[in-house]
Design a protein around this motif. Structure first.
Motif, short mmCIF file in Angstrom:
data_model
loop_
_atom_site.label_atom_id
_atom_site.label_comp_id
_atom_site.label_asym_id
_atom_site.label_seq_id
_atom_site.Cartn_x
_atom_site.Cartn_y
_atom_site.Cartn_z
N SER A 49 0.83 -1.21 0.00
CA SER A 49 0.00 0.00 0.00
C SER A 49 0.86 1.25 0.00
CB SER A 49 -0.91 0.03 1.23
OG SER A 49 -1.81 -1.04 1.18
N GLN A 88 -8.59 0.24 -0.96
CA GLN A 88 -8.89 -1.07 -0.38
C GLN A 88 -10.33 -1.16 0.12
OE1 GLN A 88 -5.67 -2.34 1.98
NE2 GLN A 88 -6.61 -4.26 2.59
N ASP A 164 -5.77 -0.98 -4.88
CA ASP A 164 -5.22 -1.52 -3.64
C ASP A 164 -6.15 -2.61 -3.10
OD1 ASP A 164 -3.84 -2.03 -1.37
OD2 ASP A 164 -4.01 -0.02 -0.52
N GLU A 165 -5.77 -3.84 -3.28
CA GLU A 165 -6.57 -4.99 -2.85
C GLU A 165 -8.06 -4.77 -3.08
OE1 GLU A 165 -5.44 -6.96 0.64
OE2 GLU A 165 -3.49 -5.99 0.78
MG LIG Z 1 -2.31 -2.52 2.22
#
Ligand SMILES: [Mg+2]
Ligand SMILES: Nc1ncnc2c1ncn2[C@@H]1O[C@H](COP(=O)(O)OP(=O)(O)OP(=O)(O)O)[C@@H](O)[C@H]1O
Lengths: 366, 290
Positions: A49, A88, A164-165
């Motif tokens: 991240s 995320q 991000d994910e």
């Molecule tokens: Mg992360």
């Protein structure tokens, strides 16, 4: 647009010890070719991240430079980098409906009202949320929110997309379909994309290239299949692939590789302790005969799981180690059956022991 | 709720209910009854509308009502606006934030009476710092802050704004700090300037807090007493700076007219009820989530 990082370093003050530092990203240099989808893969806390935030300009660097194409953007404000970012947890503005969320970046970029309207419909169509435009984020399912987040990131036609994910909150099925969708969108738009994940299967399935990180360092970069076949070290070998590679203690003695009392053939490496790796599909089972087969290890079947096309076995080797084996469904063995397994050619890996090499690099694939 | 649950709940609620019955609802009922009394003293009861008749014709009462509305209409929004500005600056600093937050909160925990004495001194016509300052810097003539009927009102309003800042700033900083920083990251990526992010993200997200402060602020402003009485005192009536509660206070303690005080209290109660209902309606309309 091509992205390059040169010796990017980010440090944080340690939360526990006042005068110590955490090095979240440690002299990372990498190059991401224009129009490719690259996965940043690594265990939790390895700095994925932070790297993404640094590229987006949300995280100032302690050292290093970042280039978009030929332009040095190291000190460029995040508001001016013009990239798309999917967070995320999506970070959709809760007080705006889907339409307002998607138009927000366009309004900031001072687009004409009519152009905004048109563009919102266009990206909504790409991610298939045209019927949700008047809903608030709280009225959407996780998968729908995720698509809105992608639409918002794509709206201003950014040359770079960072994710991000993005799939971590979705259930298995939705995960699968959305990742295909991301891949499809990326291919049709040709946008340079970095996709962060700690799910290696996800990384393998959608990316042109995988970057494996650990503790703020890049361990290995390459095509997914290449990394799967030639892992640089023991960590990458066990991290990539599911079920994970089996690792057994090995010994090099008198020009032969030994697992316990079983010789696995000639290997011309210096004598010493090594780790022997073999993937679950690199094992071939045989019924146990009167005379043991050369190069085979006796094993007992602990557990069998039928997965449709293939069977997943948990075995215990004669040396006491547990291993996983995947075979085609046609040669079935029962639980508690005594068998033998052979390690297939070119599916065997030797890794250095920590005593010789702290990184436990790959010594040999044979 | 099941019967057993109700029985159990009532035991827990009983102490509070008893206290409220004795100190809130009994006096409230009593005040309503007394407001319809023809005579000043509760000992001598005669049902009539005479007190209300007197009240609506009383010039002093009209002035009190006007002052109270003016006070509320100015103090509440101005104080909230200033507080939003100060709070937004407070949350944007990293170091010493707690220190400054404490400094801004201290006026809230100091007694209004003590503070009012200082302010009375500051606003003194001949020796007050305010006049000294304005006179020396801008060569303004001396303003009779506390004794000029055309000014005293506004002196009270300035003091009221200052007094209510502390609480508003505290609540607003807490509200602003509770906004998920991820939204600001997203806004930056979306190319929003700091001002845009504040107007289009921070303000809408803390709008429930602002609505709450408006409700509380209006109710408190309507009940304003300390700020007036300690700053201007008994004089407030003669300089027409008195508010509803001052009027009620005087009716009891100077005129000993319980009926009049009760009638004025009932009017105050009705106004506060209407305002509360109105602000609840407004905040239900401005619910940005959902
Ligand atoms: Mg992360
Ligand atoms: N704001 C911060 N302050 C202090 N330390 C931080 C901060 N942000 C991250 N770190 C530390 O930096 C390291 C890398 O964090 P990062 O969030 O980049 O990891 P990650 O690879 O994204 O992990 P995950 O998969 O769990 O999201 C971690 O050790 C983390 O504790």
């Amino acid at each position: 647009m091509r992205i390059s990082l040169e010796h990017v370093t980010v440090r944080f003050p340690d939360r526990q010890a006042a005068n110590k530092e955490v090095i979240a990203v440690d002299h990372v240099s990498l190059e991401i070719p224009a129009g490719k989808l690259v996965c940043l893969l690594g265990p939790s806390g390895c700095g994925k991240s932070t790297t993404l935030y640094a590229i987006a300009g949300l995280q100032p660097l302690d050292e290093g430079r970042i280039f978009f194409g030929e332009n040095d953007v190291t000190t460029l404000d995040a508001t001016k980098r013009g990239i798309g970012f999917v967070f995320q947890n999506y970070a959709l503005y809760p007080h705006m409906n889907v339409r307002e969320n998607i138009s927000f970046p366009l309004r900031n970029a001072k687009w004409q009202r009519s152009a905004i309207q048109e563009r919102v419909l266009e990206v909504a169509r790409i991610v298939q949320i045209g019927n949700l435009l008047d809903r608030k984020p709280s009225q959407l399912s996780g998968g729908q929110q995720q698509r809105v987040a992608i639409a918002r990131a794509l709206a201003k036609n950014p040359p770079i997309l960072l994710l991000d994910e993005p799939l971590s909150n979705l259930d298995a099925k939705l995960r699968h379909s959305t990742r295909e969708e991301i891949r499809r969108i990326q291919k049709t738009t040709g946008i340079t994309t970095i996709f962060v994940t700690h799910d290696q299967e996800e990384a393998m399935s959608i990316s042109d290239e995988v970057i494996i990180m650990r503790d703020g360092h890049i361990l290995q970069t390459g095509r997914p299949q290449g990394i799967y076949e030639e892992p640089r070290d023991l960590f990458v070998a066990t991290f990539i692939g599911s079920p994970a590679m089996n690792i057994l203690p090995g010994r090099l003695q008198e020009g032969e590789l030994w697992y316990g009392e079983y010789s696995l053939g000639e290997v011309s490496l210096p004598e010493g302790v090594v780790w022997l790796g073999v993937r679950p599909e690199g094992l071939t089972p045989h019924p146990r005969g009167e005379v043991p087969t050369m190069g085979a290890i006796p094993a007992s079947v602990i557990h069998v799981e039928l997965l449709g096309r293939e069977a997943l076995y948990q075995l215990r080797l004669a040396g006491g180690d547990g291993v996983t084996m995947i075979t085609a469904i046609d040669t079935l063995f029962r639980e508690d059956e005594e068998i033998e397994v052979q390690l297939q050619m070119m599916k065997r890996y030797l890794f250095a022991d920590v005593a010789q090499d702290a990184e436990q690099k790959l010594l040999l694939r044979f | 709720m099941s019967n057993a649950g109700f029985k159990q709940a009532i035991w827990y609620l009983l102490p509070a209910l008893v206290v409220m019955a004795v100190f809130t609802y009994y006096p409230l009922g009593n005040a309503i009854v007394q407001s319809f009394n023809r005579n000043r003293s509760p000992d001598n009861y005669e049902l009539s509308l005479k007190t209300y008749e007197y009240l609506i014709n009383d010039r002093d009462f009209k002035v009190a009502l006007r002052n109270t509305f003016l006070y509320t209409a100015v103090v509440t929004p101005v104080s909230i606006a200033i507080s939003i500005l100060i709070a937004s600056m407070l949350v944007s600093i990293q170091r010493l934030r707690t220190f400054f937050q404490t400094i801004f909160f201290i006026p809230y925990v100091t007694s209004a009476v003590a503070v009012a004495f200082t302010w009375a001194f500051l606003f003194n016509t001949d020796r007050g710092l305010v006049n000294l300052f304005l006179g020396n810097l801008f060569h303004l003539p001396k303003i009779r802050w506390l004794t000029d009927p055309n000014v005293a009102n506004y002196t009270v309003i300035i003091f009221g704004i200052w007094r209510s800042l502390a609480f508003n700033i505290l609540i607003l900083t807490t509200g602003m700090l509770s906004v998920d920083p991820q939204y600001y990251k997203a806004a930056q990526v979306d190319g929003a300037s700091a001002t845009t992010a504040f107007v289009r993200i921070t303000l809408p997200l803390i709008s429930p807090v602002i609505a709450y402060l408006f409700t509380i602020g209006m109710i408190n402003a309507f009940k304003v007493f300390n700020e007036v009485y300690t700053l201007i005192g008994n004089l407030s009536r003669s300089v027409s700076a008195h508010t509803l509660v001052v009027y009620i206070f005087d009716a009891v303690w100077r005129a000993r007219d319980y009926s009049l005080a009760s009638a004025a209290s009932v009017v105050l109660l009705l106004v506060v009820l209407v305002l509360t209902a109105f602000s609840r309606w407004v905040s239900s309309k401005t619910n940005f989530y959902g």
